[in-house]
Design a protein around this motif. Sequence first.
Motif, PDB file in Angstrom:
ATOM      1  N   UNK A  76      35.953  36.279  35.003  1.00 28.36           N
ATOM      2  CA  UNK A  76      36.990  36.048  36.004  1.00 28.36           C
ATOM      3  C   UNK A  76      37.775  37.325  36.297  1.00 28.36           C
ATOM      4  N   UNK A  77      38.357  37.364  37.486  1.00 31.80           N
ATOM      5  CA  UNK A  77      39.211  38.481  37.887  1.00 31.80           C
ATOM      6  C   UNK A  77      40.560  38.381  37.184  1.00 31.80           C
ATOM      7  N   UNK A  78      41.309  39.454  37.214  1.00 32.79           N
ATOM      8  CA  UNK A  78      42.664  39.430  36.653  1.00 32.79           C
ATOM      9  C   UNK A  78      43.499  38.376  37.365  1.00 32.79           C
ATOM     10  N   UNK A  79      43.310  38.232  38.659  1.00 28.01           N
ATOM     11  CA  UNK A  79      44.101  37.246  39.391  1.00 28.01           C
ATOM     12  C   UNK A  79      43.788  35.826  38.905  1.00 28.01           C
ATOM     13  N   UNK A  80      42.538  35.521  38.648  1.00 24.58           N
ATOM     14  CA  UNK A  80      42.181  34.183  38.166  1.00 24.58           C
ATOM     15  C   UNK A  80      42.770  33.958  36.775  1.00 24.58           C
ATOM     16  N   UNK A  81      42.811  34.977  35.940  1.00 26.59           N
ATOM     17  CA  UNK A  81      43.479  34.843  34.641  1.00 26.59           C
ATOM     18  C   UNK A  81      44.954  34.489  34.844  1.00 26.59           C
ATOM     19  N   UNK A  82      45.567  35.141  35.798  1.00 25.33           N
ATOM     20  CA  UNK A  82      46.968  34.883  36.143  1.00 25.33           C
ATOM     21  C   UNK A  82      47.147  33.444  36.629  1.00 25.33           C
ATOM     22  N   UNK A  83      46.274  32.998  37.533  1.00 24.83           N
ATOM     23  CA  UNK A  83      46.344  31.612  38.011  1.00 24.83           C
ATOM     24  C   UNK A  83      46.169  30.625  36.865  1.00 24.83           C
ATOM     25  N   UNK A  84      45.187  30.877  36.027  1.00 21.93           N
ATOM     26  CA  UNK A  84      44.915  29.980  34.908  1.00 21.93           C
ATOM     27  C   UNK A  84      46.142  29.868  34.001  1.00 21.93           C
ATOM     28  N   UNK A  85      46.803  30.988  33.759  1.00 18.56           N
ATOM     29  CA  UNK A  85      47.976  30.996  32.893  1.00 18.56           C
ATOM     30  C   UNK A  85      49.128  30.182  33.475  1.00 18.56           C
TER      31      UNK A  85
END
Length: 175
Positions: free
Chosen positions: A82-91
């Motif tokens: 996943x992209x950094x943005x998806x990690x952010x969304x997931x969090x």
Amino acid sequence: MPSSVPTFAELLDGATQSAVHLEMRDVYGVGSEADDFARWQETGERDTDPASAYWQPWADLVRRTVARGVTVRRARIISEPVSAYIRYEHAGTVVNLGAGEDVRWLPRRQASDLALPGNDFWLIDGRVVRWNHFSGDGASCAGETSQEPSVAKLCADAFDAVWARAVPHHEYKII
């Protein structure tokens, strides 16, 4: 196309049965998220306070929508790793869940044989489509709505196919 596109609040406040959202990008560059995303990238800490200035308008909208008996579901098609943005969304998804949304994740490679529309969308009560348009760098652009039955059916079928394969948030492990 109508001269003005309803706000998300107007759309969800008008929903009587369902509101579904399909997200298909790996990176968004929405201006209202820029500071929070930058802070998360620097510190690894994500705002998950549903009463914060960042989250409260959305959390309140979802809560009042769900309180009327409307089902709110969100599916995200994502590339892995996943992209950094998806990690952010997931969090931050814990806030979506706490407000009453049901969220699932589908790895993009598991969506290869699905017929999907070209843009992210919201589908309200299976009849009103609100297209979310983005620039190449992920900035939010003017939205658009459609009430064409064939377009609503395309979106409903696509969402249902994604939803059936997607992993519930609490089971999805970031890769």
